[in-house]
Design a protein around this motif. Structure first.
Motif, PDB file in Angstrom:
ATOM      1  N   UNK A 244       0.839  -1.075   0.099  1.00 53.42           N
ATOM      2  CA  UNK A 244       0.104  -0.164  -0.105  1.00 53.42           C
ATOM      3  C   UNK A 244       0.705   1.199   0.083  1.00 53.42           C
ATOM      4  N   UNK A 245       2.117   1.147   0.302  1.00 57.33           N
ATOM      5  CA  UNK A 245       2.730   2.434   0.664  1.00 57.33           C
ATOM      6  C   UNK A 245       2.976   3.366  -0.591  1.00 57.33           C
ATOM      7  N   UNK A 246       3.558   2.825  -1.820  1.00 61.82           N
ATOM      8  CA  UNK A 246       3.605   3.581  -2.905  1.00 61.82           C
ATOM      9  C   UNK A 246       2.329   3.931  -3.626  1.00 61.82           C
ATOM     10  N   UNK A 247       1.087   3.475  -3.580  1.00 59.92           N
ATOM     11  CA  UNK A 247      -0.154   3.894  -4.040  1.00 59.92           C
ATOM     12  C   UNK A 247      -0.430   4.957  -3.069  1.00 59.92           C
ATOM     13  N   UNK A 248      -0.358   4.899  -1.864  1.00 60.37           N
ATOM     14  CA  UNK A 248      -0.717   6.075  -0.784  1.00 60.37           C
ATOM     15  C   UNK A 248       0.249   7.211  -1.179  1.00 60.37           C
ATOM     16  N   UNK A 249       1.434   7.155  -1.484  1.00 60.46           N
ATOM     17  CA  UNK A 249       2.160   8.482  -1.620  1.00 60.46           C
ATOM     18  C   UNK A 249       1.922   8.942  -2.984  1.00 60.46           C
ATOM     19  N   UNK A 250       1.772   8.189  -4.044  1.00 51.82           N
ATOM     20  CA  UNK A 250       1.430   8.629  -5.462  1.00 51.82           C
ATOM     21  C   UNK A 250       0.088   9.467  -5.312  1.00 51.82           C
ATOM     22  N   UNK A 251      -0.848   8.839  -4.532  1.00 52.03           N
ATOM     23  CA  UNK A 251      -2.168   9.637  -4.639  1.00 52.03           C
ATOM     24  C   UNK A 251      -2.065  10.894  -3.798  1.00 52.03           C
ATOM     25  N   UNK A 252      -1.294  10.716  -2.753  1.00 46.79           N
ATOM     26  CA  UNK A 252      -1.007  12.097  -2.127  1.00 46.79           C
ATOM     27  C   UNK A 252      -0.343  13.093  -2.917  1.00 46.79           C
ATOM     28  N   UNK A 253       0.673  12.652  -3.941  1.00 52.71           N
ATOM     29  CA  UNK A 253       1.172  13.784  -4.789  1.00 52.71           C
ATOM     30  C   UNK A 253       0.219  14.557  -5.953  1.00 52.71           C
ATOM     31  N   UNK A 254      -0.465  13.300  -6.592  1.00 52.87           N
ATOM     32  CA  UNK A 254      -1.277  13.943  -7.598  1.00 52.87           C
ATOM     33  C   UNK A 254      -2.831  14.142  -7.182  1.00 52.87           C
ATOM     34  N   UNK A 255      -3.316  14.083  -6.044  1.00 53.86           N
ATOM     35  CA  UNK A 255      -4.357  14.375  -5.501  1.00 53.86           C
ATOM     36  C   UNK A 255      -4.345  15.569  -4.452  1.00 53.86           C
ATOM     37  N   UNK A 256      -3.230  15.803  -3.702  1.00 51.74           N
ATOM     38  CA  UNK A 256      -3.346  16.414  -2.562  1.00 51.74           C
ATOM     39  C   UNK A 256      -2.110  17.526  -2.831  1.00 51.74           C
ATOM     40  N   UNK A 257      -0.844  17.169  -2.725  1.00 53.50           N
ATOM     41  CA  UNK A 257       0.109  18.169  -2.947  1.00 53.50           C
ATOM     42  C   UNK A 257       0.273  18.907  -4.264  1.00 53.50           C
ATOM     43  N   UNK A 258      -0.347  18.265  -5.325  1.00 51.40           N
ATOM     44  CA  UNK A 258      -0.298  19.138  -6.488  1.00 51.40           C
ATOM     45  C   UNK A 258      -1.087  20.489  -6.568  1.00 51.40           C
ATOM     46  N   UNK A 259      -1.718  20.632  -5.513  1.00 50.94           N
ATOM     47  CA  UNK A 259      -2.695  21.983  -5.360  1.00 50.94           C
ATOM     48  C   UNK A 259      -1.712  22.612  -4.709  1.00 50.94           C
ATOM     49  N   UNK A 260      -0.897  22.500  -3.926  1.00 52.78           N
ATOM     50  CA  UNK A 260       0.075  23.368  -3.072  1.00 52.78           C
ATOM     51  C   UNK A 260       1.274  23.775  -4.256  1.00 52.78           C
ATOM     52  N   UNK A 261       1.619  22.503  -5.053  1.00 57.72           N
ATOM     53  CA  UNK A 261       2.801  22.808  -5.888  1.00 57.72           C
ATOM     54  C   UNK A 261       2.545  23.545  -7.086  1.00 57.72           C
ATOM     55  N   UNK A 262       1.095  23.417  -7.549  1.00 58.50           N
ATOM     56  CA  UNK A 262       0.833  24.383  -8.607  1.00 58.50           C
ATOM     57  C   UNK A 262       0.635  25.751  -8.473  1.00 58.50           C
ATOM     58  N   UNK A 263       0.138  25.946  -7.095  1.00 54.52           N
ATOM     59  CA  UNK A 263      -0.178  27.344  -6.687  1.00 54.52           C
ATOM     60  C   UNK A 263       1.022  28.241  -6.357  1.00 54.52           C
ATOM     61  N   UNK A 264       1.680  27.471  -5.306  1.00 55.32           N
ATOM     62  CA  UNK A 264       2.886  28.246  -4.674  1.00 55.32           C
ATOM     63  C   UNK A 264       4.035  27.924  -5.581  1.00 55.32           C
ATOM     64  N   UNK A 265       4.444  26.875  -6.308  1.00 55.95           N
ATOM     65  CA  UNK A 265       5.520  26.828  -6.688  1.00 55.95           C
ATOM     66  C   UNK A 265       5.655  27.239  -8.388  1.00 55.95           C
ATOM     67  N   UNK A 266       4.477  26.943  -9.116  1.00 59.03           N
ATOM     68  CA  UNK A 266       4.482  27.375 -10.241  1.00 59.03           C
ATOM     69  C   UNK A 266       3.702  28.497 -10.668  1.00 59.03           C
ATOM     70  N   UNK A 267       2.952  28.864  -9.688  1.00 60.82           N
ATOM     71  CA  UNK A 267       2.157  30.202  -9.590  1.00 60.82           C
ATOM     72  C   UNK A 267       1.088  30.294 -10.786  1.00 60.82           C
ATOM     73  N   UNK A 268       0.705  29.128 -10.782  1.00 61.11           N
ATOM     74  CA  UNK A 268      -0.796  29.011 -11.849  1.00 61.11           C
ATOM     75  C   UNK A 268      -2.201  29.096 -10.976  1.00 61.11           C
ATOM     76  N   UNK A 269      -3.129  29.476 -11.405  1.00 61.67           N
ATOM     77  CA  UNK A 269      -4.582  29.735 -10.857  1.00 61.67           C
ATOM     78  C   UNK A 269      -4.819  28.431 -10.220  1.00 61.67           C
ATOM     79  N   UNK A 270      -5.437  28.510  -8.882  1.00 61.85           N
ATOM     80  CA  UNK A 270      -5.875  27.647  -8.118  1.00 61.85           C
ATOM     81  C   UNK A 270      -6.901  26.796  -8.966  1.00 61.85           C
ATOM     82  N   UNK A 271      -7.355  27.240  -9.633  1.00 60.35           N
ATOM     83  CA  UNK A 271      -8.739  26.674 -10.394  1.00 60.35           C
ATOM     84  C   UNK A 271      -8.010  25.558 -11.514  1.00 60.35           C
TER      85      UNK A 271
END
Length: 439
Positions: A244-271
């Motif tokens: 279960x470890x890798x699927x959990x981390x993969x999901x955290x990256x693409x369903x949770x952390x991506x919101x922070x990465x896109x808005x704060x690191x890339x500077x793209x709109x939250x939407x």
């Protein structure tokens, strides 16, 4: 064997219940990425505030083992149905209460403490939910098609994420950023009351699963299922945790952390980030049952191994795409990650439950699910945020995901693909080691 109507009802109850619980969990995840840092953990550095907000996200994972221990045991002793009603109520009440919480500006640090307590309760409820939801549908179905029927519980997370991010996106476009920060986010939490009532109505009409009923009729219900799992099912438990470890981390990256990465690191709109997660989650709703069904034909270990390798490679595609700061590229990158996650997540429920003997399935599956969450999903957004702040380079994030892939491949090697014709409705006369232990 119960009729097709009972099977469809169990599948619906499993899917809808986990979707509602994951709506509660995902609405917190989205809020942690978007608003909780400012409301409950104010800081001059937005990334630091987000880091603290994600620490409460981790609490929901750290509390899951308690739910797994308590409700997993009860599920093997008193039955699947009763426990699933209790876990749904716990998560629903905690989520509704978050929507009523005063913020740091109102009561200071007490607000953060209360948020952590309620997040803890969410995790306890979800920790006891998953194992029972998997068994609810899979124990009514044909063992040869267990991958498909067990996937009902796996559709819950993307469907719940879809609902949660859809509500957040709708609120975001219907009001100003100031109003959303001031009160709009609360609406998403308060809506959970309606959804939970619907889930309780469905689950209250269910019958007990035929597998548990057969165990109860034989008088062979375990009296100390946790002890039995740790003494007779050790290899099964280790395999189930690691897978279960890798699927959990993969999901955290693409369903949770991506919101922070896109808005704060890339500077793209939250939407943009929300749209990418919404599209990916919508596709997962259909791909996860398909992946579960394919695992019945191709074998779960084979599918799991191939998808894990793909997960380890995908960051080297996603991050260069995301850095183009293009909406189509961001959507493609997130979608690819969640497609790979579907190939892992679809077979996962059946793979984990099949590692354990029927009389210990609820306990074993719940322990595996919750213990894996502690070393996987609990710390993933926190580590992603820390690594980004420390190295300012996505290669560190890719290396972290790659390490979890290696861990999961070890779990796949330790696990087993059962004989699809194996009859599991008749419980053993006495506790025995799992086939995984015997191999």
């Amino acid at each position: 064997m119960h009729n097709q109507r009972s099977l469809i009802r169990a599948f619906t109850a499993s899917l809808s219940g986990t979707a509602l619980e994951w709506y509660d969990f995902a609405i917190y995840s989205s809020s942690a990425a978007l608003v909780f840092g400012a409301l409950f953990f104010p800081s001059h550095d937005p990334l630091s505030g987000t880091l603290l907000a994600f620490s409460t996200y981790a609490v929901g994972y750290l509390s899951r083992p308690l739910g797994g221990f308590v409700f997993g045991r009860l599920g093997d002793v008193i039955g699947r149905k009763k426990v699933l009603v209790i876990t749904l109520m716990i998560t629903g009440v905690a989520t509704f209460a978050i929507g009523l919480l005063p913020t740091h500006d109102d009561i200071g640090v007490t607000a953060a403490v209360l948020l952590v307590v309620l997040r803890f309760a969410q995790g306890v409820g979800l920790g006891g939910e998953w194992g029972g939801a998997v068994l609810l549908s899979s124990e009514f179905g044909d063992p040869a098609r267990r991958g498909f029927w067990a996937s009902a519980a796996q559709v819950g997370p993307p469907l719940g994420t879809l609902l949660a991010n859809g509500v957040i996106a709708l609120l975001g476009v219907s009001m100003s950023a100031e109003d959303f920060l001031a009160w709009g986010w609360r609406v998403a939490f308060l809506l959970s009351a309606v959804l939970v009532l619907f889930g309780l109505w469905i689950r209250a009409r269910l019958e007990e699963t035929p597998v548990f009923q057969a165990i109860a009729d034989s008088g062979d219900r375990p009296t100390a299922p946790i002890t039995e799992v740790f003494t007779t099912q050790r290899r099964a438990l280790l395999a189930a945790v690691l897978c279960r470890v890798c699927p959990d981390v993969l999901y955290a990256l693409f369903a949770v952390f991506v919101l922070t990465y896109a808005t704060q690191e890339l500077g793209v709109p939250r939407g943009w980030a929300l749209a990418a997660v919404l599209i990916g989650s919508a596709v997962q709703v259909f791909l996860i049952p398909l992946a579960g069904a394919l695992s019945d034909r191709w074998g779960r270990r084979r599918m799991y191994a191939i998808a894990t390798v793909a997960a380890m490679a995908w960051p080297f595609v996603f991050f260069p795409l995301a850095e183009t700061r293009s909406l189509p590229a961001l959507i493609l990158g997130v979608l690819g990650g969640l497609v790979i996650h579907s190939a892992l997540f679809g077979p996962q429920a059946a793979f984990i439950s099949e590692q354990f003997t029927p009389r210990l399935r609820y306990t074993g599956s719940s322990l595996a699910y919750t213990l894996a969450g502690v070393i996987g999903g609990a710390i993933a957004p926190l580590l992603f945020t820390y690594l980004l702040a420390e190295y300012h380079d996505w290669l560190a994030l890719a290396a972290y995901l790659g390490l979890t892939g290696v861990i999961t491949l070890i779990g796949v090697a330790l696990g087993r693909d059962p004989d699809p014709t194996e009859e599991r409705l008749s419980p053993p006369a006495a506790p025995s080691a799992s086939p995984a232990d015997a191999s």
